[in-house]
Design a protein around this motif. Structure first.
Motif, mmCIF file in Angstrom:
data_model
loop_
_atom_site.group_PDB
_atom_site.id
_atom_site.type_symbol
_atom_site.label_atom_id
_atom_site.label_comp_id
_atom_site.label_asym_id
_atom_site.label_seq_id
_atom_site.Cartn_x
_atom_site.Cartn_y
_atom_site.Cartn_z
ATOM 1 N N TRP A 186 -16.995 17.476 -25.626
ATOM 2 C CA TRP A 186 -16.710 18.725 -24.911
ATOM 3 C C TRP A 186 -17.992 19.521 -24.789
ATOM 4 N N ASN A 187 -18.415 19.810 -23.571
ATOM 5 C CA ASN A 187 -19.674 20.516 -23.343
ATOM 6 C C ASN A 187 -19.701 21.869 -24.046
ATOM 7 N N GLN A 188 -18.563 22.563 -24.055
ATOM 8 C CA GLN A 188 -18.524 23.884 -24.676
ATOM 9 C C GLN A 188 -18.713 23.809 -26.196
ATOM 10 N N ALA A 189 -18.375 22.656 -26.773
ATOM 11 C CA ALA A 189 -18.576 22.496 -28.212
ATOM 12 C C ALA A 189 -20.061 22.370 -28.529
ATOM 13 N N ASN A 190 -20.799 21.716 -27.612
ATOM 14 C CA ASN A 190 -22.258 21.573 -27.757
ATOM 15 C C ASN A 190 -22.639 20.997 -29.124
ATOM 16 N N GLY A 191 -21.828 20.036 -29.577
ATOM 17 C CA GLY A 191 -22.108 19.397 -30.855
ATOM 18 C C GLY A 191 -21.714 20.214 -32.070
ATOM 19 N N SER A 192 -21.173 21.419 -31.861
ATOM 20 C CA SER A 192 -20.794 22.268 -32.986
ATOM 21 C C SER A 192 -19.495 21.788 -33.619
ATOM 22 N N HIS A 193 -19.414 21.944 -34.940
ATOM 23 C CA HIS A 193 -18.169 21.572 -35.626
ATOM 24 C C HIS A 193 -17.155 22.708 -35.590
ATOM 25 N N VAL A 194 -17.547 23.864 -35.016
ATOM 26 C CA VAL A 194 -16.634 25.007 -34.939
ATOM 27 C C VAL A 194 -15.771 24.865 -33.684
ATOM 28 N N VAL A 195 -14.798 24.002 -33.771
ATOM 29 C CA VAL A 195 -13.855 23.753 -32.680
ATOM 30 C C VAL A 195 -12.453 23.962 -33.237
ATOM 31 N N PRO A 196 -11.614 24.793 -32.613
ATOM 32 C CA PRO A 196 -10.277 25.040 -33.157
ATOM 33 C C PRO A 196 -9.430 23.770 -33.175
ATOM 34 N N PHE A 197 -8.550 23.694 -34.150
ATOM 35 C CA PHE A 197 -7.657 22.543 -34.254
ATOM 36 C C PHE A 197 -6.621 22.634 -33.140
ATOM 37 N N PRO A 198 -6.392 21.567 -32.376
ATOM 38 C CA PRO A 198 -5.430 21.643 -31.266
ATOM 39 C C PRO A 198 -3.998 21.803 -31.764
ATOM 40 N N GLU A 199 -3.220 22.564 -31.049
ATOM 41 C CA GLU A 199 -1.834 22.800 -31.431
ATOM 42 C C GLU A 199 -0.961 21.593 -31.126
ATOM 43 N N ASN A 200 0.142 21.481 -31.868
ATOM 44 C CA ASN A 200 1.126 20.444 -31.551
ATOM 45 C C ASN A 200 1.603 20.615 -30.115
ATOM 46 N N GLY A 201 1.636 19.527 -29.362
ATOM 47 C CA GLY A 201 2.118 19.569 -27.983
ATOM 48 C C GLY A 201 1.113 20.094 -26.984
ATOM 49 N N SER A 202 -0.089 20.434 -27.431
ATOM 50 C CA SER A 202 -1.110 20.942 -26.505
ATOM 51 C C SER A 202 -1.729 19.793 -25.709
ATOM 52 N N VAL A 203 -2.408 20.160 -24.619
ATOM 53 C CA VAL A 203 -3.039 19.178 -23.735
ATOM 54 C C VAL A 203 -4.548 19.412 -23.718
ATOM 55 N N THR A 204 -5.287 18.349 -23.880
ATOM 56 C CA THR A 204 -6.740 18.365 -23.710
ATOM 57 C C THR A 204 -7.067 17.419 -22.560
ATOM 58 N N ARG A 205 -7.855 17.916 -21.596
ATOM 59 C CA ARG A 205 -8.096 17.122 -20.382
ATOM 60 C C ARG A 205 -9.532 16.612 -20.354
ATOM 61 N N GLY A 206 -9.672 15.331 -20.062
ATOM 62 C CA GLY A 206 -10.985 14.713 -19.977
ATOM 63 C C GLY A 206 -11.165 13.943 -18.679
ATOM 64 N N ILE A 207 -12.410 13.586 -18.406
ATOM 65 C CA ILE A 207 -12.741 12.760 -17.247
ATOM 66 C C ILE A 207 -13.475 11.518 -17.748
ATOM 67 N N LEU A 208 -12.967 10.367 -17.367
ATOM 68 C CA LEU A 208 -13.615 9.093 -17.680
ATOM 69 C C LEU A 208 -14.302 8.604 -16.411
ATOM 70 N N HIS A 209 -15.617 8.580 -16.425
ATOM 71 C CA HIS A 209 -16.383 8.234 -15.240
ATOM 72 C C HIS A 209 -16.534 6.717 -15.098
ATOM 73 N N ASP A 210 -16.915 6.298 -13.905
ATOM 74 C CA ASP A 210 -17.019 4.861 -13.608
ATOM 75 C C ASP A 210 -18.011 4.153 -14.524
ATOM 76 N N ASN A 211 -19.035 4.857 -14.969
ATOM 77 C CA ASN A 211 -20.043 4.244 -15.839
ATOM 78 C C ASN A 211 -19.629 4.218 -17.307
ATOM 79 N N GLY A 212 -18.379 4.624 -17.589
ATOM 80 C CA GLY A 212 -17.875 4.619 -18.954
ATOM 81 C C GLY A 212 -18.149 5.899 -19.708
#
Length: 229
Positions: A186-212
């Motif tokens: 996640w770009n906004q995380a910028n490698g930081s470990h300070v990322v909130p724990f996702p809630e039950n039933g929450s959605v995280t959206r990603g993009i998988l590019h052609d180059n993997g």
């Protein structure tokens, strides 16, 4: 063609409710967990998915079937299990009281006993936290950062193969695994470990590019936010 990836955290379980460590160990979804997931499923019912997957743990399998059954615009075949997307493994601590476990991990990391995992991670960093967990585990079976990072790479590689030519997929996974993916991708995380724990039933959206290459673009989207998503 890039593939849009919806990562859904499973619903609340009995171990979540009882404040027990839950990694590769499993426990059933609670009534609250099922009811909350029905809201998530309804909010995603008009989103077209080419395929749905889950980790191989039952709480994730039960969750993905709720997503599938509620979806009104997708023609989905059999759900495939992707074991690499299962939760982080906590070794001998599986099923133990969470507060007592974190106290032991904090001490193994050179800190005073502490029950707040965020405070422990903030002081140690995520890599040292994983190492401290493995050290505190009497059998030293808990996954450390190197082992987990290797499994995350396997998960993305497998998904790259599975999702070739697909526009959008859904995967039900787990809180700590999704959080660790966010720390890495996640770009906004910028490698930081300070990322909130996702809630039950929450959605995280990603993009998988052609180059993997994989990137997370939206993290921990809750039900009240999904309505306008």
């Amino acid at each position: 063609m890039p593939t849009e990836v919806y990562l859904v955290r499973h619903g609340e379980t009995m171990f979540n409710q009882l404040n027990k460590v839950q990694g590769w160990s499993d426990s059933p979804l609670t009534v609250k967990g099922i009811n909350d997931l029905k809201v998530t499923a309804r909010n995603l019912s008009q989103v077209h998915f080419d395929r749905m997957y889950s980790s191989d743990l039952k709480r994730a399998i039960d969750t993905v079937h709720l997503m599938k059954d509620a979806n009104e615009v997708s023609e989905l075949g059999k759900i495939k299990k992707l074991p690499a997307f299962r939760e982080v493994f906590f070794g001998s601590f599986e099923g133990d009281d969470i507060d007592e476990t974190w106290k032991k991990v904090a001490v193994a990391g050179g800190l005073k006993p502490e029950t707040d995992i965020d405070k422990i991670i903030n002081q140690l960093g995520i890599a040292k936290f994983r190492e401290a967990t493995k050290k505190a585990d009497p059998r030293h079976l808990a996954e450390n950062s190197e082992e987990l990072d290797e499994r995350m790479d396997q998960a993305i590689d497998q998904l790259t193969q599975e999702a070739q030519g697909l526009g959008r997929v859904l995967i039900v996974s787990h809180g700590d695994f999704i959080k660790t993916l966010a720390i890495k991708y996640w770009n906004q995380a910028n490698g930081s470990h300070v990322v909130p724990f996702p809630e039950n039933g929450s959605v995280t959206r990603g993009i998988l590019h052609d180059n993997g290459k994989f990137e997370i673009v939206d993290y921990n989207i809750k039900n009240n936010e999904l309505i306008n998503f």
